[in-house]
Design a protein around this motif. Structure first.
Motif, short mmCIF file in Angstrom:
data_model
loop_
_atom_site.label_atom_id
_atom_site.label_comp_id
_atom_site.label_asym_id
_atom_site.label_seq_id
_atom_site.Cartn_x
_atom_site.Cartn_y
_atom_site.Cartn_z
N ASP A 193 42.82 50.23 48.53
CA ASP A 193 44.31 49.65 48.77
C ASP A 193 44.54 47.82 48.27
OD1 ASP A 193 46.30 51.40 49.78
OD2 ASP A 193 44.49 51.22 51.12
N VAL A 194 45.37 46.84 47.55
CA VAL A 194 45.17 45.68 47.35
C VAL A 194 45.91 45.85 46.79
CG1 VAL A 194 43.06 46.33 46.05
CG2 VAL A 194 45.03 46.58 44.52
N PRO A 195 46.53 43.87 47.40
CA PRO A 195 47.72 43.10 47.23
C PRO A 195 48.19 43.85 45.69
CG PRO A 195 45.43 41.50 47.94
CD PRO A 195 45.56 43.04 47.37
N GLU A 196 49.46 43.50 45.68
CA GLU A 196 49.95 44.03 43.99
C GLU A 196 49.33 42.51 42.99
OE1 GLU A 196 55.31 43.00 42.29
OE2 GLU A 196 54.80 44.53 43.54
N ALA A 197 49.81 41.13 42.87
CA ALA A 197 49.23 40.45 42.36
C ALA A 197 47.64 40.37 41.67
CB ALA A 197 48.91 39.14 42.78
N VAL A 198 46.99 41.72 42.39
CA VAL A 198 45.55 42.53 42.09
C VAL A 198 45.59 43.20 41.54
CG1 VAL A 198 43.37 43.09 42.64
CG2 VAL A 198 44.24 40.57 43.68
N ALA A 199 46.93 44.49 41.83
CA ALA A 199 46.93 45.82 41.51
C ALA A 199 47.80 45.00 39.80
CB ALA A 199 48.41 45.92 41.68
N VAL A 200 48.18 44.37 39.54
CA VAL A 200 49.05 44.38 38.46
C VAL A 200 47.86 44.01 37.69
CG1 VAL A 200 49.76 42.28 36.70
CG2 VAL A 200 50.66 43.55 39.51
N VAL B 219 42.27 50.75 36.75
CA VAL B 219 42.69 52.65 37.20
C VAL B 219 44.41 52.02 37.68
CG1 VAL B 219 41.82 50.52 39.07
CG2 VAL B 219 44.24 50.14 39.07
N VAL B 220 44.77 53.74 37.91
CA VAL B 220 46.50 54.11 38.04
C VAL B 220 46.33 53.59 39.01
CG1 VAL B 220 45.85 55.25 35.88
CG2 VAL B 220 45.21 55.80 38.66
N ALA B 221 48.02 53.61 39.26
CA ALA B 221 48.53 53.82 40.38
C ALA B 221 48.72 54.96 41.21
CB ALA B 221 50.24 52.55 40.34
N LEU B 222 49.04 54.50 42.86
CA LEU B 222 49.13 55.62 43.24
C LEU B 222 50.53 56.29 44.25
CD1 LEU B 222 45.88 56.94 44.79
CD2 LEU B 222 47.00 57.77 42.72
N ASP B 223 51.26 54.81 44.13
CA ASP B 223 52.37 54.68 44.89
C ASP B 223 53.57 53.84 43.59
OD1 ASP B 223 51.70 52.49 45.00
OD2 ASP B 223 51.72 52.78 47.14
N GLY B 224 53.46 53.95 42.93
CA GLY B 224 54.51 53.84 41.73
C GLY B 224 54.14 52.23 41.03
N LEU B 225 54.02 51.86 39.92
CA LEU B 225 53.78 50.55 38.80
C LEU B 225 54.76 49.39 40.42
CD1 LEU B 225 54.02 52.09 35.51
CD2 LEU B 225 52.43 51.24 37.04
N PRO B 226 54.14 48.53 39.88
CA PRO B 226 54.17 47.19 40.97
C PRO B 226 55.39 46.78 39.91
CG PRO B 226 52.06 46.84 39.73
CD PRO B 226 52.03 48.20 40.01
N GLY B 227 56.89 45.94 40.07
CA GLY B 227 57.14 45.48 39.24
C GLY B 227 57.01 44.62 38.41
N ALA C 4 39.23 30.58 46.02
CA ALA C 4 40.42 31.78 47.05
C ALA C 4 41.43 31.60 46.80
CB ALA C 4 40.26 31.09 48.11
N GLY C 5 41.74 33.05 46.40
CA GLY C 5 43.90 33.78 46.07
C GLY C 5 43.70 33.91 44.97
N CYS C 6 43.29 33.83 43.68
CA CYS C 6 43.67 34.00 42.90
C CYS C 6 42.77 35.37 42.04
CB CYS C 6 42.29 33.05 42.05
SG CYS C 6 42.88 33.71 39.72
N PRO C 7 44.11 36.45 41.74
CA PRO C 7 43.55 37.92 42.12
C PRO C 7 43.15 38.08 40.11
CG PRO C 7 46.47 37.41 41.19
CD PRO C 7 45.53 36.44 41.94
N CYS C 8 42.99 37.04 39.08
CA CYS C 8 42.41 37.52 37.97
C CYS C 8 41.14 38.06 38.12
CB CYS C 8 42.07 35.97 37.28
SG CYS C 8 43.73 35.23 37.36
N LEU C 9 41.63 38.70 36.73
CA LEU C 9 39.73 39.64 36.30
C LEU C 9 38.97 39.10 35.36
CD1 LEU C 9 41.27 43.05 36.50
CD2 LEU C 9 39.57 42.14 38.71
N VAL C 10 37.39 38.75 35.77
CA VAL C 10 36.61 37.82 34.67
C VAL C 10 35.51 38.81 34.92
CG1 VAL C 10 37.68 35.78 35.61
CG2 VAL C 10 36.16 36.40 37.02
N VAL C 11 34.80 38.49 33.64
CA VAL C 11 33.10 39.07 33.34
C VAL C 11 32.33 38.41 34.19
CG1 VAL C 11 30.94 39.23 32.27
CG2 VAL C 11 33.38 39.61 31.59
#
Length: 213
Positions: free
Chosen positions: A25-32, A40-48, A102-109
């Protein structure tokens, strides 16, 4: 938001490694960002936010004219984290991680995302604004001439003739040339660039602070 890690996918988030089939379970910003990266795949619908228009990138055939860097505004220090960078491309055998800001959801290497790195650089100002000017260059040159060998804690345990040659000068108080002891030789030590980089990575937040030396 509930997600499931895709097949043949593996990444790190918040210090925990997730393998194929794991759910989280993650915040929507991280999920996007995780979904856009194909992890990943969303289990409860794609975020807006997935349907929000993306900022267009400049075409290589039509480069945007470069602009001179501007002085950071007074409120930049408290500006929110980035969160808008495109997900990084995973390297073979290496999991993606979330930007350490802190608070940034961006994915990095590794390290900080490009947006947070640019923001931090703007807040810090130019090398000259931080005191690495002609006066510091004179102090640095004179100190290295008198201290030609690395003086990091590890090298101090080795006889001087066996130490590697120093290339940079470190401020032991971490405050740089503008600190109260910025040109005080008792606050300086000569180091190789490699040892100085390793020291900075251990002592600065996220290892991102590439101080001039």
């Amino acid at each position: 938001m509930r997600l499931r890690v895709g097949m043949a996918r593996r990444f790190e988030l918040g210090g925990q490694v997730y393998d194929p089939g794991d759910e989280l379970d993650v915040p929507e910003a991280v999920a996007v960002n995780l979904i856009r990266a194909g992890l990943v795949v969303a289990l409860d619908g794609l975020p807006g936010a997935l349907y929000a228009p993306q900022t267009p990138q400049a075409s290589p055939a039509s480069p945007v004219p470069s602009q001179a860097p501007t002085e950071p505004s007074a409120d930049e220090e408290g500006s929110p984290p980035c969160g808008v960078c495109e997900p990084a491309t995973p390297k073979r055998g290496k999991a993606l991680a979330v930007c350490p800001t802190a608070g940034c959801p961006c994915l990095v290497v590794s390290g900080r995302c490009p947006g947070c790195t640019r923001a931090a650089s703007q807040r810090r100002g130019t090398a000259r604004q931080r005191g690495y000017d002609a006066r510091w260059e004179r102090t640095r040159s004179a100190f290295l001439k008198d201290h030609p060998y690395c003086e990091c804690p590890e090298c101090l345990e080795v006889p001087e003739p066996l130490r590697p040659a120093a290339q940079v000068v470190d401020h032991m108080d971490g405050l740089g040339p503008l600190g109260p002891r910025g040109h005080d030789w008792t606050n300086l030590r000569a180091m190789t660039k490699q040892h100085h980089d390793q020291h900075t990575a251990r002592t600065q937040p996220g290892g991102w602070n590439d101080r001039e030396s």
